[in-house]
Scaffold this active site. Structure first.
Site, PDB file in Angstrom:
ATOM      1  N   ILE A  88       0.836  -1.202   0.000  1.00 15.50           N
ATOM      2  CA  ILE A  88       0.000   0.000   0.000  1.00 15.50           C
ATOM      3  C   ILE A  88       0.867   1.247   0.000  1.00 15.50           C
ATOM      4  CG2 ILE A  88      -1.733   1.312   1.276  1.00 15.50           C
ATOM      5  CD1 ILE A  88      -2.823  -1.371   2.307  1.00 15.50           C
ATOM      6  N   CYS A 135       1.837   1.065   8.158  1.00 22.88           N
ATOM      7  CA  CYS A 135       2.639   0.059   8.846  1.00 22.88           C
ATOM      8  C   CYS A 135       1.731  -0.786   9.730  1.00 22.88           C
ATOM      9  CB  CYS A 135       3.717   0.730   9.703  1.00 22.88           C
ATOM     10  SG  CYS A 135       3.028   1.818  10.981  1.00 22.88           S
ATOM     11  N   PRO A 136       2.181  -1.975  10.111  1.00 24.82           N
ATOM     12  CA  PRO A 136       1.387  -2.794  11.031  1.00 24.82           C
ATOM     13  C   PRO A 136       1.430  -2.232  12.443  1.00 24.82           C
ATOM     14  CG  PRO A 136       3.480  -3.862  10.555  1.00 24.82           C
ATOM     15  CD  PRO A 136       3.401  -2.666   9.656  1.00 24.82           C
ATOM     16  N   ARG A 164      -3.965   1.269  11.285  1.00 29.43           N
ATOM     17  CA  ARG A 164      -4.546   0.790  12.539  1.00 29.43           C
ATOM     18  C   ARG A 164      -4.676   1.957  13.519  1.00 29.43           C
ATOM     19  NH1 ARG A 164      -5.932  -2.822   9.987  1.00 29.43           N
ATOM     20  NH2 ARG A 164      -5.652  -5.082  10.251  1.00 29.43           N
ATOM     21  N   ASP A 188      -9.326   6.602   8.892  1.00 27.39           N
ATOM     22  CA  ASP A 188     -10.295   5.560   8.556  1.00 27.39           C
ATOM     23  C   ASP A 188     -10.352   4.500   9.648  1.00 27.39           C
ATOM     24  OD1 ASP A 188     -12.190   4.304   6.708  1.00 27.39           O
ATOM     25  OD2 ASP A 188     -10.663   2.741   6.473  1.00 27.39           O
ATOM     26  N   GLU A 193     -12.984   0.006  17.955  1.00 25.62           N
ATOM     27  CA  GLU A 193     -14.025   0.019  16.938  1.00 25.62           C
ATOM     28  C   GLU A 193     -15.112  -0.993  17.267  1.00 25.62           C
ATOM     29  OE1 GLU A 193     -11.019   1.334  13.289  1.00 25.62           O
ATOM     30  OE2 GLU A 193     -11.693  -0.750  13.438  1.00 25.62           O
ATOM     31  N   HIS A 212     -13.798   2.912   8.988  1.00 26.15           N
ATOM     32  CA  HIS A 212     -13.010   1.736   8.591  1.00 26.15           C
ATOM     33  C   HIS A 212     -13.581   1.112   7.312  1.00 26.15           C
ATOM     34  CE1 HIS A 212     -10.003  -1.270  10.485  1.00 26.15           C
ATOM     35  NE2 HIS A 212      -9.994  -1.390   9.170  1.00 26.15           N
TER      36      HIS A 212
END
Length: 246
Positions: A88, A135-136, A164, A188, A193, A212
Site C-alpha cells: 500500500i 505500517c502494522p 490501525r 479511517d 471500533e 473503517h
C-alpha cells in the site's frame, strides 16, 4: 483471517498449539490507496464544505459566478511522507508522485535503489506537509503518533491513518488539532471500533473520519473472499499459503 493485518491473533500461541494462521496479503492495496487520496483531496479541496454550501442555496444567493469562503490547496509541490513501504505504501507513493508531490519514505527495511528519498521518522515529522501511515500495529509502532511526535510536525501538516487506530494516541492528536498545532487528520480507523461515544477525535477540529471502510469496495471484497478461499483450499491440500506463523 480475512485481513492483511493479524494483530488480533496470538500467532505465537497458535504456533505452540500447531495452528496454522494465514492472512490475505495485498487484497486491499487499490482501495486503501484510493481512500487515502479521497480523504486528503476532500480536505485540500474542501469538497464536503462546498457541496454542503451549494445544497443550502449559497450559490443561488451569490452575486458572483464563484465564491470561495473555504481555502483550498494544491497537492503538487507538497512534501508527502509515507511511513511503511509495503504494497500500500508503494502504491500511495506512486499516486502522490503523479500529483506532483515530493515523496519521502520511512521504512524499517530500506529498499535498494529506492526512487524516493529515505528519511528517519524524525526528519519525516519535521519536514513533511502530509504524513500517511502504512505500517502494522506492533509493540514498536503502538502510539507512535503521540504528544512528542506531534510536537515535531509542521503547523500545516495533515496526518492520514488508514492502517490501525492503535498507531495514534487519540487524546494527544485531538489536543494537537484543537489547538492548531497541526492542520488536519484524515482517519479511517480508531483505537476501539466501533467508535466509542467519548472518543476525543469525534468532534475534534479538522478531523475527518470514515468508519473503517477503505477496504469495502466491491472489487476489493471479491478479491478478499477469493484469496481466503484459496488459502483454505491450499491448507486442505497440505500446502498452506500466506502463512504468518511458520
Amino acid at each position: 483471517t480475512f485481513a492483511t493485518g493479524y494483530n488480533v491473533v496470538d500467532t505465537e500461541e497458535c504456533k505452540k498449539r500447531g495452528i496454522t494462521v494465514c492472512n490475505v496479503p495485498d487484497y486491499s492495496t487499490n482501495s486503501v490507496s484510493q481512500h487515502v487520496f479521497a480523504l486528503l483531496l476532500n480536505y485540500y479541496g474542501k469538497i464536503g464544505e462546498y457541496t454542503s454550501s451549494v445544497a443550502k442555496g449559497d450559490w443561488i444567493k451569490s452575486k458572483s459566478f464563484s465564491y470561495s469562503p473555504y481555502p483550498t490547496y494544491e497537492l503538487s509541490g507538497k512534501v508527502f511522507g509515507i511511513y511503511g513501504y509495503g504494497n500500500i505504501g508503494k502504491k500511495v507513493a506512486k499516486i502522490a508522485e503523479a500529483f506532483g508531490a515530493d515523496v519521502r519514505i520511512c521504512t524499517r527495511t530500506v529498499p535498494k535503489d529506492s526512487p524516493y528519498k529515505v528519511v528517519s521518522l524524525e526528519e519525516m515529522l519535521k519536514t513533511c506537509d502530509i504524513i500517511s501511515l502504512h505500517c502494522p500495529l506492533t509493540a514498536v509502532t503502538a502510539k507512535m503518533i503521540n504528544k512528542e511526535t506531534l510536537a515535531l510536525m509542521k503547523k500545516n501538516a495533515v496526518l492520514i491513518n488508514t492502517a490501525r487506530g492503535g498507531l495514534v494516541d487519540e487524546d494527544a492528536l485531538a489536543s494537537a488539532l484543537n489547538s492548531g498545532k497541526i492542520a488536519c487528520a484524515c482517519l479511517d480507523t480508531v483505537d476501539v471500533e466501533p467508535m466509542a461515544a467519548d472518543n476525543p477525535l469525534r468532534l475534534a477540529k479538522n478531523c475527518y473520519i470514515t468508519p473503517h471502510v477503505a477496504w469495502v469496495a466491491l472489487e476489493t471484497r471479491e478479491r478478499l473472499v477469493k484469496i481466503a478461499a484459496d488459502n483454505l483450499k491450499a491448507f486442505l491440500n497440505g500446502k498452506p499459503q500466506n502463512v504468518v506463523n511458520q
